[in-house]
Structures are given as structure tokens and as C-alpha cells.
Design a protein around this motif. Sequence first.
Motif, PDB file in Angstrom:
ATOM      1  N   ASN A  54       0.840  -1.189   0.000  1.00 21.31           N
ATOM      2  CA  ASN A  54       0.000   0.000   0.000  1.00 21.31           C
ATOM      3  C   ASN A  54       0.881   1.246   0.000  1.00 21.31           C
ATOM      4  O   ASN A  54       1.883   1.309   0.723  1.00 21.31           O
ATOM      5  N   PRO A  55       0.565   2.258  -0.823  1.00 27.14           N
ATOM      6  CA  PRO A  55       1.430   3.436  -0.906  1.00 27.14           C
ATOM      7  C   PRO A  55       1.696   4.121   0.436  1.00 27.14           C
ATOM      8  O   PRO A  55       2.816   4.568   0.697  1.00 27.14           O
ATOM      9  N   ALA A  56       0.686   4.203   1.310  1.00 27.85           N
ATOM     10  CA  ALA A  56       0.890   4.832   2.617  1.00 27.85           C
ATOM     11  C   ALA A  56       1.805   3.995   3.497  1.00 27.85           C
ATOM     12  O   ALA A  56       2.619   4.530   4.259  1.00 27.85           O
ATOM     13  N   VAL A  57       1.690   2.673   3.392  1.00 36.11           N
ATOM     14  CA  VAL A  57       2.567   1.794   4.161  1.00 36.11           C
ATOM     15  C   VAL A  57       4.012   1.933   3.680  1.00 36.11           C
ATOM     16  O   VAL A  57       4.950   2.021   4.483  1.00 36.11           O
ATOM     17  N   ASP A  95       3.220   7.679  -2.698  1.00 39.34           N
ATOM     18  CA  ASP A  95       3.230   7.581  -4.155  1.00 39.34           C
ATOM     19  C   ASP A  95       1.813   7.429  -4.695  1.00 39.34           C
ATOM     20  O   ASP A  95       0.923   6.880  -4.028  1.00 39.34           O
ATOM     21  N   ARG A  96       1.628   7.890  -5.905  1.00 36.34           N
ATOM     22  CA  ARG A  96       0.359   7.700  -6.602  1.00 36.34           C
ATOM     23  C   ARG A  96       0.132   6.196  -6.797  1.00 36.34           C
ATOM     24  O   ARG A  96       1.052   5.463  -7.148  1.00 36.34           O
ATOM     25  N   ALA A 138      -0.582   2.540  -8.273  1.00 34.10           N
ATOM     26  CA  ALA A 138      -0.289   1.973  -9.589  1.00 34.10           C
ATOM     27  C   ALA A 138      -1.520   2.005 -10.482  1.00 34.10           C
ATOM     28  O   ALA A 138      -1.415   2.176 -11.696  1.00 34.10           O
ATOM     29  N   ALA A 139      -2.678   1.841  -9.874  1.00 33.28           N
ATOM     30  CA  ALA A 139      -3.948   1.899 -10.612  1.00 33.28           C
ATOM     31  C   ALA A 139      -4.873   2.846  -9.858  1.00 33.28           C
ATOM     32  O   ALA A 139      -5.650   2.411  -9.007  1.00 33.28           O
ATOM     33  N   PRO A 140      -4.810   4.154 -10.124  1.00 38.78           N
ATOM     34  CA  PRO A 140      -5.603   5.123  -9.364  1.00 38.78           C
ATOM     35  C   PRO A 140      -7.095   4.835  -9.351  1.00 38.78           C
ATOM     36  O   PRO A 140      -7.781   5.161  -8.382  1.00 38.78           O
ATOM     37  N   ALA A 141      -7.595   4.200 -10.396  1.00 35.59           N
ATOM     38  CA  ALA A 141      -9.032   3.928 -10.464  1.00 35.59           C
ATOM     39  C   ALA A 141      -9.491   2.958  -9.384  1.00 35.59           C
ATOM     40  O   ALA A 141     -10.683   2.850  -9.111  1.00 35.59           O
ATOM     41  N   THR A 142      -8.552   2.249  -8.757  1.00 36.59           N
ATOM     42  CA  THR A 142      -8.912   1.252  -7.743  1.00 36.59           C
ATOM     43  C   THR A 142      -8.829   1.810  -6.330  1.00 36.59           C
ATOM     44  O   THR A 142      -9.000   1.074  -5.362  1.00 36.59           O
ATOM     45  N   ALA A 143      -8.555   3.104  -6.174  1.00 42.13           N
ATOM     46  CA  ALA A 143      -8.215   3.664  -4.863  1.00 42.13           C
ATOM     47  C   ALA A 143      -9.281   3.458  -3.801  1.00 42.13           C
ATOM     48  O   ALA A 143      -8.969   3.427  -2.615  1.00 42.13           O
ATOM     49  N   ALA A 144     -10.532   3.341  -4.184  1.00 47.76           N
ATOM     50  CA  ALA A 144     -11.597   3.189  -3.202  1.00 47.76           C
ATOM     51  C   ALA A 144     -12.084   1.748  -3.092  1.00 47.76           C
ATOM     52  O   ALA A 144     -13.172   1.506  -2.572  1.00 47.76           O
ATOM     53  N   LEU A 171      -7.119  -1.972  -4.761  1.00 49.10           N
ATOM     54  CA  LEU A 171      -6.001  -1.030  -4.662  1.00 49.10           C
ATOM     55  C   LEU A 171      -4.672  -1.732  -4.420  1.00 49.10           C
ATOM     56  O   LEU A 171      -3.709  -1.559  -5.180  1.00 49.10           O
ATOM     57  N   ASN A 172      -4.583  -2.506  -3.358  1.00 52.29           N
ATOM     58  CA  ASN A 172      -3.319  -3.128  -2.991  1.00 52.29           C
ATOM     59  C   ASN A 172      -3.000  -4.336  -3.866  1.00 52.29           C
ATOM     60  O   ASN A 172      -1.825  -4.645  -4.106  1.00 52.29           O
ATOM     61  N   VAL A 173      -4.028  -5.021  -4.360  1.00 48.31           N
ATOM     62  CA  VAL A 173      -3.815  -6.117  -5.302  1.00 48.31           C
ATOM     63  C   VAL A 173      -3.193  -5.588  -6.585  1.00 48.31           C
ATOM     64  O   VAL A 173      -2.296  -6.209  -7.174  1.00 48.31           O
ATOM     65  N   ALA A 174      -3.642  -4.412  -7.023  1.00 45.72           N
ATOM     66  CA  ALA A 174      -3.048  -3.796  -8.212  1.00 45.72           C
ATOM     67  C   ALA A 174      -1.578  -3.477  -7.994  1.00 45.72           C
ATOM     68  O   ALA A 174      -0.751  -3.631  -8.900  1.00 45.72           O
TER      69      ALA A 174
END
Length: 361
Positions: free
Chosen positions: A132-135, A297-298, A300-306, A310-313
Motif C-alpha cells: 500500500n502506498p501509505a505503508v 506515491d500515486r 499503480a492503478a488510481p481507479a482502484t483507490a476506493a 487497490l493493494n492487489v493492483a
Amino acid sequence: MSPTPLRVGIIGASARTGWAQVSHVPAIQALDGITLEAVVTRREESAREAAAAFGARTWHTDPLAMIQDSAVDIVTVAVKVPDHRELVLAALETGKAVYCEAPLGSSPAETRMLAASAQSGHSVIGLQGRLNPAVRRAARIIAEGGVGRPLNARVVSTSSAFGAASISAYEYFEKEESGASLLTLTAGHTLDLVEALLGEITEVDARTETLWPHPRLLDTGGRTRREVPDHVDVLARTATGAIVTADVVGGVPPEDADFRFELRGTDGWLTLTGGTLYGVQGGDLSLASSVPFAAPDRPAAPATAASPALNVAELYACLVRDLRTGGRSAPDFAHARHNSGLMAAVSEAARSGRRWTSANS
């Protein structure tokens, strides 16, 4: 010219229910450099339905036929844990990259065997929360000394499963032989994230409890016997010297499901908060700290953010980079072996009442 997209075949890709539907499929659809080639379900009707719904080129009812299909580059195993062994071994024999959901095996011994079988190929284990980007940003802050020497961390990680009620379709989660429990799933993902932030866990004291030994099955009105813990408390020390307390709690109402990681260092503090009914691995986290930091970081797949994708991407993107470059940055089956061994250590510490240390393992 962009490289030809790598083609994924998913075993366990129902269009109506399941983890693959909400995570793997939208992750693949949102990423560049990868495409959904094939889906597998048990029945022709559901396989056809999944292929049409997800835009897969082919469908199968026989997973071994899909594994052997030369049009598939990456085999994703997203079925119940007891079914992992046969499918993972068959996929590894083809030399293809294999992405398997966690836990890898239904026991530590089976996990060790599967990890040993994957030594020469690209393997990925679904411990995606650490990517995860925050992690990743939090791990960098800690590693660079942003909060000073890590002193102690408090963790709360919840699951809406493993409570007072369930349904018959999920009854296998209650059985020890399935290898899928609050300990191996929720606690496994939680402690993997702790290690991503604070280094390898070197000491463990633990307590496990089964608070609801006979959960009610809502669809049948009957009851089942729970053979696994639905509450896990861990007191641990990590390689950085930090002391960690982790409460892993089952049976939380979906609307109350959350995750909290609170770290205190000699020079500041840092928190990660969020959580979903899918667990810490199934959504985004928010990072806060007493010290300035660059934004994560942005995705990898912004469309999955919600979504749980998200993390699978992030994990698929990591695998694609590895396959293109020959790298080995994605968490692999050796990583799965380590996580399985850590969960076995937690279980043994709780059973025996004695502290586990990596030096004596």
C-alpha cells in the motif's frame, strides 16, 4: 512501442461472489501491461458468465486445462486454501508465474513444500498490504530515522468474520484443517504489515481465544463448531527493537471494521489508520505523523483507490516489473513460508504460554 501485455488466468473468478471479483479483476482491468486472458469456475454457466462480465477472452471449467493454455502467462489461484496445493504445483510445473492468495498452504508443512517447489520460478503471495502506498511511505520514514528510534507500536486489526454468526458457505473457515482462520488470514496480514514497517519479528508472546465456539448459521438456522481462535493478542519485539502489541479481533460489525497502527519513536510519532470489512489488506490507509513527510506515491492503478483492488493492483504491478526486468521484488512463496512460520509461532506461544524467539526456532 509498448510491450505485449502479460496475460492472466484466474482460477476462482466468479462474476457473482468471491474475492477475485472485487480485487483481482478490477486490479487487472485498471493496470497497463497486463490483461485478463482467462477465467475458471466449476460450472460452464458461471464460467461463461464470468468471461462475459469481465471481458476475458476464454473461459474454462477445468483449471488444469487453463494452466496448460499457452496463451496464459500468469496463473492466479484465488480459491479456497485446501485447493491451493494441486493447482499451485501444476502451475509451477509449467514454468509460468504464479500468484496465490494467502495463506499459501493449509499447514506450515504444506507451505514449506510449495515454497521449495517455487525456487526457480516467479511466485507471488497475496500479502499485498505491505505494498500500500501509505505503508511504503511510512516504512521509508521509519527507516530513514524520521521518528527517531522506534519505541513501541499499538495495533488494532479487526474482521467482520469469525463472530457469533456466519453462513454455511463460509463454514470451512471454522475448521482447523482448512488453514484459513482469523490467525492465518487477519493476523497473518496484520503481522506482515508490522514487519514491513518495523523489521522482522524476533520475539512473540501470545494469547488466543475462541469466544464464540458455536456460531449460528444464518442461512440454515443451525449451528457449527468453531475449531479456530476468533481473538488473537500478540506482544512482540521486532528487529528494530520496537515493542508491538497487536489485538486482532473477529466478529466486528462491518460498519465498525477498522485498522489502527500507532508508533511512538524517540523523536516523534506516526499513525496508519483505515480498515474495511475485508481487513487491513483490503483497502487504503491514511498516514499521519508528527514529522513532515512527502505524500505517498500515486497508486499503480488510481481507479482502484476506493476498492479492495487497490493493494492487489500494487502487487500485480510489482510482478509485471519483475517479469519485465528479471527482478525479484514482489513478496514470493519464500515470504509466504516466513509468514506461515510466524503464525505457527504465535499459535505455539499461545498454546504453551512460553515466549517464542527467532533465535531458538
